[in-house]
Design an enzyme around this catalytic site. Structure first.
Site, short mmCIF file in Angstrom:
data_model
loop_
_atom_site.label_atom_id
_atom_site.label_comp_id
_atom_site.label_asym_id
_atom_site.label_seq_id
_atom_site.Cartn_x
_atom_site.Cartn_y
_atom_site.Cartn_z
N ASN A 1 -13.54 -5.67 -0.37
CA ASN A 1 -12.14 -5.42 -0.83
C ASN A 1 -12.07 -5.99 -2.17
O ASN A 1 -11.49 -7.25 -2.29
CB ASN A 1 -11.29 -6.24 0.37
CG ASN A 1 -9.93 -5.70 0.28
OD1 ASN A 1 -9.32 -4.93 -0.75
ND2 ASN A 1 -8.96 -5.92 1.13
N ARG B 1 -13.33 -0.96 0.24
CA ARG B 1 -11.86 -0.46 0.50
C ARG B 1 -11.10 0.14 -0.83
O ARG B 1 -11.18 -0.34 -1.95
CB ARG B 1 -10.69 -1.73 0.70
CG ARG B 1 -9.48 -1.33 1.06
CD ARG B 1 -8.66 -2.37 1.36
NE ARG B 1 -7.39 -1.79 1.76
CZ ARG B 1 -6.31 -2.73 2.12
NH1 ARG B 1 -6.44 -4.10 2.33
NH2 ARG B 1 -5.35 -2.32 2.45
N HIS C 1 -2.09 1.44 3.53
CA HIS C 1 -2.23 0.57 4.54
C HIS C 1 -2.87 1.66 5.76
O HIS C 1 -2.80 1.31 6.87
CB HIS C 1 -0.94 0.00 5.37
CG HIS C 1 -0.67 -1.09 4.47
ND1 HIS C 1 0.66 -1.66 4.53
CD2 HIS C 1 -1.24 -2.33 3.93
CE1 HIS C 1 0.94 -2.50 3.67
NE2 HIS C 1 -0.23 -3.05 3.33
N ARG D 1 7.80 -7.56 -3.02
CA ARG D 1 8.25 -6.26 -3.11
C ARG D 1 9.37 -5.79 -2.52
O ARG D 1 9.61 -6.46 -1.48
CB ARG D 1 7.03 -5.12 -2.62
CG ARG D 1 5.96 -5.19 -3.73
CD ARG D 1 4.77 -4.09 -3.26
NE ARG D 1 3.61 -5.03 -2.44
CZ ARG D 1 2.66 -4.63 -1.77
NH1 ARG D 1 2.86 -3.18 -1.82
NH2 ARG D 1 1.53 -5.31 -1.34
N GLY E 1 -0.04 -9.80 9.53
CA GLY E 1 0.50 -11.55 9.71
C GLY E 1 1.74 -11.90 10.21
O GLY E 1 1.94 -12.62 11.14
N VAL E 2 2.87 -10.96 9.64
CA VAL E 2 4.13 -11.32 10.32
C VAL E 2 4.42 -10.42 11.63
O VAL E 2 4.74 -11.38 12.60
CB VAL E 2 5.46 -10.62 9.38
CG1 VAL E 2 6.72 -11.08 9.91
CG2 VAL E 2 5.23 -11.32 8.04
N GLU F 1 -8.89 -4.71 9.70
CA GLU F 1 -8.93 -3.70 8.62
C GLU F 1 -10.50 -3.68 8.36
O GLU F 1 -11.19 -2.37 8.01
CB GLU F 1 -8.32 -3.68 7.37
CG GLU F 1 -6.80 -3.43 7.61
CD GLU F 1 -5.82 -3.73 6.65
OE1 GLU F 1 -5.58 -4.99 6.72
OE2 GLU F 1 -5.43 -3.13 5.92
P1 ADP Z 1 -1.71 -9.47 3.61
O1 ADP Z 1 -2.83 -8.88 4.22
O2 ADP Z 1 -0.67 -8.30 3.12
O3 ADP Z 1 -1.88 -10.48 2.39
P2 ADP Z 1 -1.28 -10.63 6.15
O4 ADP Z 1 -1.09 -9.49 6.93
O5 ADP Z 1 -2.28 -11.66 6.00
O6 ADP Z 1 -0.83 -10.03 4.75
O7 ADP Z 1 0.21 -11.33 6.44
C1 ADP Z 1 0.54 -12.50 5.72
C2 ADP Z 1 1.89 -13.03 5.88
O8 ADP Z 1 2.06 -13.30 7.27
C3 ADP Z 1 2.33 -14.31 5.31
O9 ADP Z 1 2.75 -14.32 4.22
C4 ADP Z 1 3.37 -14.77 6.26
O10 ADP Z 1 4.57 -14.46 5.88
C5 ADP Z 1 3.06 -14.11 7.63
N1 ADP Z 1 2.56 -15.17 8.50
C6 ADP Z 1 1.28 -15.46 8.82
N2 ADP Z 1 1.06 -16.35 9.75
C7 ADP Z 1 2.34 -16.60 10.32
C8 ADP Z 1 2.67 -17.27 11.60
N3 ADP Z 1 1.99 -18.11 12.18
N4 ADP Z 1 4.18 -17.22 11.48
C9 ADP Z 1 4.96 -16.20 10.70
N5 ADP Z 1 4.44 -15.57 9.99
C10 ADP Z 1 3.14 -15.65 9.51
#
Ligand code: ADP
Length: 395
Positions: free
Chosen positions: A9, A88, A177, A238, A328-329, A382
């Site tokens: 990636n 990717r 995505h 964004r 993540g969120v 992914e």
């Molecule tokens: P990307 O792949 O787009 O970089 P991710 O899917 O890894 O993003 O998500 C990253 C985001 O997930 C972080 O910026 C944060 O806001 C959120 N995140 C990660 N762990 C936690 C947690 N334990 N609690 C709340 N939010 C989290």
């Protein structure tokens, strides 16, 4: 028989990689090259035996890939076991509608598409060329973030602008995505033991970048990102949807050219723009708990946009069976899920407060037994999806 795949990636200043054996889905190695093009680059290489970190100047992707190969040579596993490399690729335009084995013609086609994704496609192409130069004996495969959305119907992908200009410049909704939306929707059906072909799903991929999709019987019918990965939901930095009139307005009143407005919307907006630079939801929560009004408004704007899209996609689908949170969120932030579903209860999404608080450990149901819509958390993967796609493409 082991079928290890190297998935790559490549971003503008980073390369993430994994070796995944698709025969049993074990991960043999993961790694991250950071700060490509900056004076002090870094490569982190992790195997079941441990983690190695090397600091070195990494001027370009060629050097990054050379260091990756070196890390495998020094610390294993041996790269000559790898049967293919999956890359990717963010933008496939209208030409690349599925995963494809890369040849010179594909690279030329991707280069032509760079105008559509100037930030994303050039580093991928640099990564492909660098990887092909060092891993010469195996097929290289491109997996497109846009491919899953090639099933969108014309009513969903067409922008209501002059059609001659739209056709000439390829302006339409492409969606991004896709690897995650595809993987998560399949995984959700599998987890529930239900037929993917019979399910209407909404997948909320809420990471640093965020997008949402409406999926009918496994086929995407709408999604929130568009020509670029900028529109739709509020994201880490964004803006998501804004009035496009902002471009001419800021050029008149603030003398900002389109590149400056684009930077504003991509890098200084979203949750970070509203909450004084905080884009991470863990930090946002800390600020909200400390009574920070800006952070609270950022959260409210985020939820307002999210439920608006979910409501719209329920209308598009006609009937919703499964609502899925991922990334993540979506996987970790119970407050986001709770706030959204509280306001969607009248549309059939009722979540159980205890199930919603369970730690992030694989797919799980968070709705109540009587909820008309099954609400799930399904961790995305992914890299595994890319490895599987790569195996399928090489037959
Ligand atoms: P990307 O792949 O787009 O970089 P991710 O899917 O890894 O993003 O998500 C990253 C985001 O997930 C972080 O910026 C944060 O806001 C959120 N995140 C990660 N762990 C936690 C947690 N334990 N609690 C709340 N939010 C989290």
């Amino acid at each position: 028989m082991p079928t290890p795949i190297l998935v790559l990636n490549c971003g503008s200043s980073s390369v993430k990689y994994q070796v995944i054996d698709t025969s049993d889905e074990s991960v043999w190695a993961t790694g991250l090259v950071e700060k490509i093009g900056l004076p002090e680059g870094r490569i982190k290489h992790r195997t079941p035996a441990g983690e190695q970190i090397v600091q070195a100047p990494i001027p370009d992707h060629q050097e990054a890939l050379r260091l990756v190969v070196q890390a495998f040579a020094d610390h294993g596993p041996a790269l000559d076991q790898v049967v293919a490399v999956g890359h990717r690729t963010v933008h496939g335009g209208q030409r690349f509608r599925e995963t494809i084995v890369i040849d010179d013609e594909v690279v030329a086609g991707m280069t032509e598409l760079s105008g559509l994704a100037p930030l994303h496609n050039p580093p991928v192409i640099a990564g492909i060329k660098a990887a092909q130069a060092v891993l010469t004996q195996v097929p290289h495969v491109a997996i497109f973030d846009t491919a899953f959305f090639s099933t969108l119907p014309p009513a969903a992908y067409t922008y209501a602008i002059d059609k001659t200009i739209a056709e000439q410049f390829g302006i339409r909704k492409y969606g991004f995505h896709g690897t995650s939306h595809s993987y998560v929707s399949k995984r959700a059906a599998e987890f529930l033991g239900r037929d993917l072909g019979q399910l209407n799903q909404i997948v909320c991929h809420l990471g640093n970048g965020a997008s949402i999709s409406a999926i009918q019987g496994g086929r995407a019918v709408d999604t929130s990102m568009g020509l670029t990965p900028l529109p739709g939901l509020v994201m880490g930095t964004r803006s998501g949807d804004v009035d496009p009139g902002i471009f001419s307005y800021l050029s008149r009143v603030a003398d900002m050219d389109s590149a400056a407005v684009f930077t504003l919307l991509n890098n200084q907006s979203g949750v970070a723009g509203l909450a004084d630079g905080t884009s991470d939801f863990r930090d946002l929560r800390t600020k909200i708990e400390a009574g920070d009004a800006a952070a609270e408004l950022a959260f409210d704007v985020y939820i307002h946009r999210l439920i608006g899209y979910i409501g719209a996609y329920i209308a598009v689908l006609g009937r919703l069976d499964v609502l899925v949170f991922t990334a993540g969120v979506g996987e970790n932030d119970q407050d986001v899920r709770w706030a959204a579903c509280q306001r969607l209860a009248h549309l059939g999404c009722r979540i159980d407060p205890v199930a919603n608080q369970a730690p992030n450990s694989g797919p799980r149901v968070i709705s109540t037994p009587d909820s008309p819509v099954t609400v799930l958390v399904v961790p995305t993967n992914e890299e595994l999806a890319m490895a599987r796609e790569t195996v399928a493409a090489i037959g």
